[in-house]
Design a protein around this motif. Sequence first.
Motif, mmCIF file in Angstrom:
data_model
loop_
_atom_site.group_PDB
_atom_site.id
_atom_site.type_symbol
_atom_site.label_atom_id
_atom_site.label_comp_id
_atom_site.label_asym_id
_atom_site.label_seq_id
_atom_site.Cartn_x
_atom_site.Cartn_y
_atom_site.Cartn_z
ATOM 1 N N UNK A 44 -4.536 13.304 -5.287
ATOM 2 C CA UNK A 44 -4.144 13.261 -3.880
ATOM 3 C C UNK A 44 -5.143 12.500 -3.019
ATOM 4 N N UNK A 45 -6.361 12.337 -3.508
ATOM 5 C CA UNK A 45 -7.374 11.635 -2.709
ATOM 6 C C UNK A 45 -7.049 10.160 -2.496
ATOM 7 N N UNK A 46 -6.145 9.601 -3.317
ATOM 8 C CA UNK A 46 -5.770 8.203 -3.118
ATOM 9 C C UNK A 46 -5.146 7.974 -1.740
ATOM 10 N N UNK A 47 -4.632 9.040 -1.124
ATOM 11 C CA UNK A 47 -4.056 8.905 0.213
ATOM 12 C C UNK A 47 -5.082 8.358 1.210
ATOM 13 N N UNK A 48 -6.352 8.694 1.013
ATOM 14 C CA UNK A 48 -7.425 8.194 1.868
ATOM 15 C C UNK A 48 -8.289 7.149 1.174
ATOM 16 N N UNK A 49 -8.305 7.170 -0.159
ATOM 17 C CA UNK A 49 -9.105 6.181 -0.874
ATOM 18 C C UNK A 49 -8.541 4.776 -0.708
ATOM 19 N N UNK A 50 -7.209 4.654 -0.675
ATOM 20 C CA UNK A 50 -6.610 3.329 -0.521
ATOM 21 C C UNK A 50 -6.949 2.687 0.829
ATOM 22 N N UNK A 51 -6.796 3.398 1.952
ATOM 23 C CA UNK A 51 -7.221 2.761 3.208
ATOM 24 C C UNK A 51 -8.708 2.446 3.237
ATOM 25 N N UNK A 52 -9.531 3.280 2.595
ATOM 26 C CA UNK A 52 -10.960 2.994 2.521
ATOM 27 C C UNK A 52 -11.212 1.675 1.788
ATOM 28 N N UNK A 53 -10.533 1.500 0.653
ATOM 29 C CA UNK A 53 -10.690 0.263 -0.120
ATOM 30 C C UNK A 53 -10.166 -0.929 0.668
ATOM 31 N N UNK A 54 -9.023 -0.748 1.338
ATOM 32 C CA UNK A 54 -8.464 -1.838 2.126
ATOM 33 C C UNK A 54 -9.405 -2.315 3.224
ATOM 34 N N UNK A 55 -10.007 -1.368 3.941
ATOM 35 C CA UNK A 55 -10.951 -1.736 5.004
ATOM 36 C C UNK A 55 -12.165 -2.440 4.419
ATOM 37 N N UNK A 56 -12.658 -1.935 3.281
ATOM 38 C CA UNK A 56 -13.832 -2.556 2.656
ATOM 39 C C UNK A 56 -13.547 -4.010 2.268
ATOM 40 N N UNK A 57 -12.354 -4.272 1.752
ATOM 41 C CA UNK A 57 -12.001 -5.637 1.366
ATOM 42 C C UNK A 57 -11.711 -6.527 2.569
ATOM 43 N N UNK A 58 -11.331 -5.926 3.684
ATOM 44 C CA UNK A 58 -11.008 -6.717 4.873
ATOM 45 C C UNK A 58 -12.243 -7.278 5.574
ATOM 46 N N UNK A 59 -13.392 -6.635 5.384
ATOM 47 C CA UNK A 59 -14.597 -7.044 6.125
ATOM 48 C C UNK A 59 -15.026 -8.467 5.781
ATOM 49 N N UNK A 60 -15.240 -8.811 4.499
ATOM 50 C CA UNK A 60 -15.621 -10.201 4.213
ATOM 51 C C UNK A 60 -14.532 -11.197 4.618
ATOM 52 N N UNK A 61 -13.268 -10.784 4.551
ATOM 53 C CA UNK A 61 -12.185 -11.702 4.927
ATOM 54 C C UNK A 61 -12.251 -12.055 6.403
ATOM 55 N N UNK B 8 0.825 -1.210 0.000
ATOM 56 C CA UNK B 8 0.000 0.000 0.000
ATOM 57 C C UNK B 8 0.857 1.256 0.000
ATOM 58 N N UNK B 9 2.027 1.224 0.682
ATOM 59 C CA UNK B 9 2.898 2.391 0.696
ATOM 60 C C UNK B 9 3.451 2.704 -0.679
ATOM 61 N N UNK B 10 3.935 1.677 -1.376
ATOM 62 C CA UNK B 10 4.462 1.877 -2.735
ATOM 63 C C UNK B 10 3.354 2.329 -3.679
ATOM 64 N N UNK B 11 2.208 1.660 -3.613
ATOM 65 C CA UNK B 11 1.094 1.994 -4.507
ATOM 66 C C UNK B 11 0.593 3.411 -4.254
ATOM 67 N N UNK B 12 0.514 3.801 -2.985
ATOM 68 C CA UNK B 12 -0.009 5.129 -2.659
ATOM 69 C C UNK B 12 0.903 6.232 -3.199
#
Length: 442
Positions: A292-309, A280-284
């Motif tokens: 610049x919104x990817x700075x917060x969009x990436x953690x948002x996406x990560x949390x969303x994907x973590x829920x079903x897992x 995530x650090x490299x991708x961000x």
Amino acid sequence: MRTSQPYQPGLRTHAGLALLALVYIFSYIDRQAIAVLIEPIKREFAVSDTAIGSLSGVAFAVLYAGLGVPIGKLADRANRRNIVALCCGLWSLATMACGVSAQFWQLFLARMGVAVGEAGGMAPSVSLIADMYPPQRRSLMLSVFMLGPNLGVLVGLAAGGWIAQTHGWRAAFLFFGAPGVVLALLVRLVVREPQRGAFELAPAARAASRPLRAQLSRLWSIRALRFLCLACASAGVASYGYGIWATTFLVRTYGVTLAQAGFVFGVTSGVGAIAGALFSGVLCDRLVAHDRRWQLALPMIGIALSIPAVLAFLLWPATGAWHAGALAVPHAMVFALLFSFFASWFPALSYAAASQLVNADERSTAASLVNLFLTLFGVGLGPLVTGVLSDRLTPLYGHDALRYALVGTMTILVATVAFYAAALNPYRQRLAAMHAAASQPA
């Protein structure tokens, strides 16, 4: 406008980052070791899950969160390296004190001592790193620093379980506390205090001279930072509840030994989280160059994907495992690995976002404000709420009560996604306003 920079990141800068990351690793080992020691502590002192939740959560969170902001304020004016070194030595000694506690109340007080020390570790370190590297490299460098929790979980749980089973739970605290005293000396001798705002477009205003209450009120008025704090608070409740109780969940649900549970969960979660944090650090750093919104969009996406897992991990039938000699690895650990990978996106990227939203001499205070929400709600409520739910559900579900208590705690991640989404546009607007102000002629 700045026309020159006092230094460029070099070998000593990278060595300083490595030391700060190592300090953070041991802070998490000291903080999380109790997760694998719950069952033996509970047996020795004959206390409930609620009491254990208070010990692992409230005993730590109240002082950690309460002292974090004043120490962050101090770090915006004083030598940050010295603060980190002093606090590292303090929490390491307090961790060792946990290992010699003869009564539950003594252990409770020692855990509070760990919190007092660790309150001065995170925010000054984030501020140091933000001034050690230019903005376009901060997400990755802070991700390297934020490997601390992930490696801390891996070492703390894997080694802690073996130490506790072989030498007793007290030995684990002694083993983990002692190296921190040496690290404190190394930080004092090796880490350099960088110039504040060395890589910024314009010199920082002296915001740190404002009264703390006025400064916090001004920071809270920044919409993006406010939503970021709320996102970290809700993510913290779920993350800390999961982190403290997941090893016990494996022991109770799968009937594995303490050492096996600590090793399997520590390695699985640690490897997944390390990979996720670096990815995530490299991708961000690449994506924010375009938006610049990817700075917060990436953690948002990560949390969303973590829920079903994480729900799959908790609700997977307790049957079927891979075997490596005497070690049994439940099939459900695949989902624990995925959860750790995706959930690890939010901490480093969130602290990096906070450092971008304020001037250079407010970074420690801003980081401590984010940390206040993450810790007060996460550490304070996550383990406690899960423990209370487990006790309440035991009459209905027996040994499966902890499973459903964790499911209930993890559902708060839905709110985390919503808070990150609400922060996206305010974040871009804030950065644009700061850039326009800094570009104005003096």
